[in-house]
Scaffold this motif. Structure first.
Motif, PDB file in Angstrom:
ATOM      1  N   PRO A  24     -12.085 -20.462 -21.558  1.00 55.55           N
ATOM      2  CA  PRO A  24     -11.772 -18.759 -21.711  1.00 55.55           C
ATOM      3  C   PRO A  24     -11.246 -18.432 -20.249  1.00 55.55           C
ATOM      4  O   PRO A  24     -11.064 -18.929 -19.437  1.00 55.55           O
ATOM      5  N   ASP A  25     -10.845 -17.135 -20.447  1.00 57.04           N
ATOM      6  CA  ASP A  25     -10.091 -16.512 -19.260  1.00 57.04           C
ATOM      7  C   ASP A  25     -11.170 -16.291 -18.374  1.00 57.04           C
ATOM      8  O   ASP A  25     -11.679 -15.115 -18.162  1.00 57.04           O
ATOM      9  N   LEU A  26     -11.454 -17.156 -17.501  1.00 59.62           N
ATOM     10  CA  LEU A  26     -12.814 -16.803 -16.488  1.00 59.62           C
ATOM     11  C   LEU A  26     -12.367 -17.441 -15.010  1.00 59.62           C
ATOM     12  O   LEU A  26     -11.487 -18.084 -14.830  1.00 59.62           O
ATOM     13  N   PHE A  27     -13.056 -16.863 -14.117  1.00 61.47           N
ATOM     14  CA  PHE A  27     -13.030 -17.127 -12.740  1.00 61.47           C
ATOM     15  C   PHE A  27     -13.644 -18.473 -12.567  1.00 61.47           C
ATOM     16  O   PHE A  27     -14.922 -18.409 -12.597  1.00 61.47           O
ATOM     17  N   VAL A  28     -12.969 -19.565 -12.190  1.00 60.87           N
ATOM     18  CA  VAL A  28     -13.677 -20.777 -12.037  1.00 60.87           C
ATOM     19  C   VAL A  28     -13.432 -21.385 -10.730  1.00 60.87           C
ATOM     20  O   VAL A  28     -12.279 -21.378 -10.482  1.00 60.87           O
ATOM     21  N   VAL A  29     -14.240 -22.086 -10.348  1.00 59.12           N
ATOM     22  CA  VAL A  29     -14.128 -22.631  -8.946  1.00 59.12           C
ATOM     23  C   VAL A  29     -15.028 -24.082  -9.092  1.00 59.12           C
ATOM     24  O   VAL A  29     -15.614 -24.483  -9.939  1.00 59.12           O
ATOM     25  N   GLY A  30     -14.688 -24.858  -7.898  1.00 60.95           N
ATOM     26  CA  GLY A  30     -15.382 -26.235  -7.707  1.00 60.95           C
ATOM     27  C   GLY A  30     -14.084 -27.055  -8.230  1.00 60.95           C
ATOM     28  O   GLY A  30     -13.159 -26.847  -8.636  1.00 60.95           O
ATOM     29  N   TYR A  31     -14.440 -28.356  -7.745  1.00 58.68           N
ATOM     30  CA  TYR A  31     -13.437 -29.423  -7.801  1.00 58.68           C
ATOM     31  C   TYR A  31     -12.327 -29.087  -7.285  1.00 58.68           C
ATOM     32  O   TYR A  31     -10.924 -29.411  -7.627  1.00 58.68           O
ATOM     33  N   ALA A  32     -12.233 -28.711  -6.088  1.00 56.00           N
ATOM     34  CA  ALA A  32     -11.341 -28.288  -5.194  1.00 56.00           C
ATOM     35  C   ALA A  32     -10.583 -26.914  -5.736  1.00 56.00           C
ATOM     36  O   ALA A  32      -9.641 -26.580  -5.003  1.00 56.00           O
ATOM     37  N   LEU A  33     -10.833 -26.436  -6.734  1.00 60.95           N
ATOM     38  CA  LEU A  33     -10.344 -24.949  -7.226  1.00 60.95           C
ATOM     39  C   LEU A  33     -10.952 -23.719  -6.455  1.00 60.95           C
ATOM     40  O   LEU A  33     -12.268 -23.846  -6.295  1.00 60.95           O
TER      41      LEU A  33
END
Length: 227
Positions: free
Chosen positions: A185-194
């Motif tokens: 979905p159109d979300l703010f995702v972080v982690g795994y170097a993002l």
């Protein structure tokens, strides 16, 4: 060039994710994350499958990998490692060269005008090569289409695009990469170097999970960006 699009690992809009208490993550991000969207193990397994698909399609030919920084570096490193493992266990050695580029086309939510490719070798060296572009997230698709247009001028043998994530957004122009890890979905995702405007990049050192960030709780973060 025509692009063959494979079935995706699709995460639905109503997917509740995994409780953060099931995982470890830095204390200084307590209150800034909502849930884990994709655990690290699933990310790793999915990347291994993408590597098998890429090698099958390219046909054990030499590959020129273009990694789009900054967010794509972890995905690229793991993908290339899987590609090398497949090559080592096959009867034909596949040479892989990796180069790194940055695309300057936006800053936060402000357009920067025409896209600028920063770093990397002279693009004319891509002529006749099998090029694999590795990106972290495809949103609208505009940036990737502009990059493809720039590279196609140099007449590579073929160009394939691998993206860890593809966002479902109404701003999409319909572009889809050849290989996509997860459609989300159109979300703010972080982690795994993002990262999120340089924050959360250190999450990779602790977990490697892809987590959903709560913008309203994280006052350092400005509005969303789309690429």
């Amino acid at each position: 060039m025509e692009r063959m699009v494979r079935p995706r690992f699709r995460i639905m809009d109503d997917w509740p994710g995994y409780d953060l208490n099931l995982f470890t993550y830095p204390q200084h991000y307590y209150g800034d994350l909502d849930y884990v969207l994709i655990p690290h193990g699933i990310v790793v397994d999915r990347i291994e499958r993408l590597a098998k698909d890429i090698m099958k399609d390219i046909g054990y030919c030499d590959i020129m990998v273009l990694c789009v920084l900054k967010g794509g570096y972890k995905f690229c490193a793991d993908l290339v490692e899987h590609l090398k493992n497949i090559s080592r266990n096959s009867d034909r050695f596949v040479s892989m060269k990796v180069d790194f580029i940055r695309l300057k086309s936006y800053r936060n939510d402000q357009s920067m005008g025409e896209m600028q490719i920063i770093g990397g070798d002279d693009l004319s060296t891509l002529a006749g090569k099998n090029v694999l572009i590795v990106e972290d997230v495809v949103g609208t698709g505009r940036t990737m289409k502009a990059l493809l247009g720039s590279i196609e001028k140099y007449k590579p043998n073929r160009i394939k695009v691998a993206s860890l994530l593809v966002k479902r957004t109404p701003r999409s122009d319909g572009f889809r990469p050849d290989y996509a890890g997860f459609e989300i979905p159109d979300l703010f995702v972080v982690g795994y170097a993002l990262d999120y405007n340089e924050y959360f990049r250190d999450l990779n050192e602790y977990s490697g999970h892809l987590a959903f960030v709560i913008p309203v709780n994280f006052h350092h973060c400005p509005a969303s960006t789309y690429v």
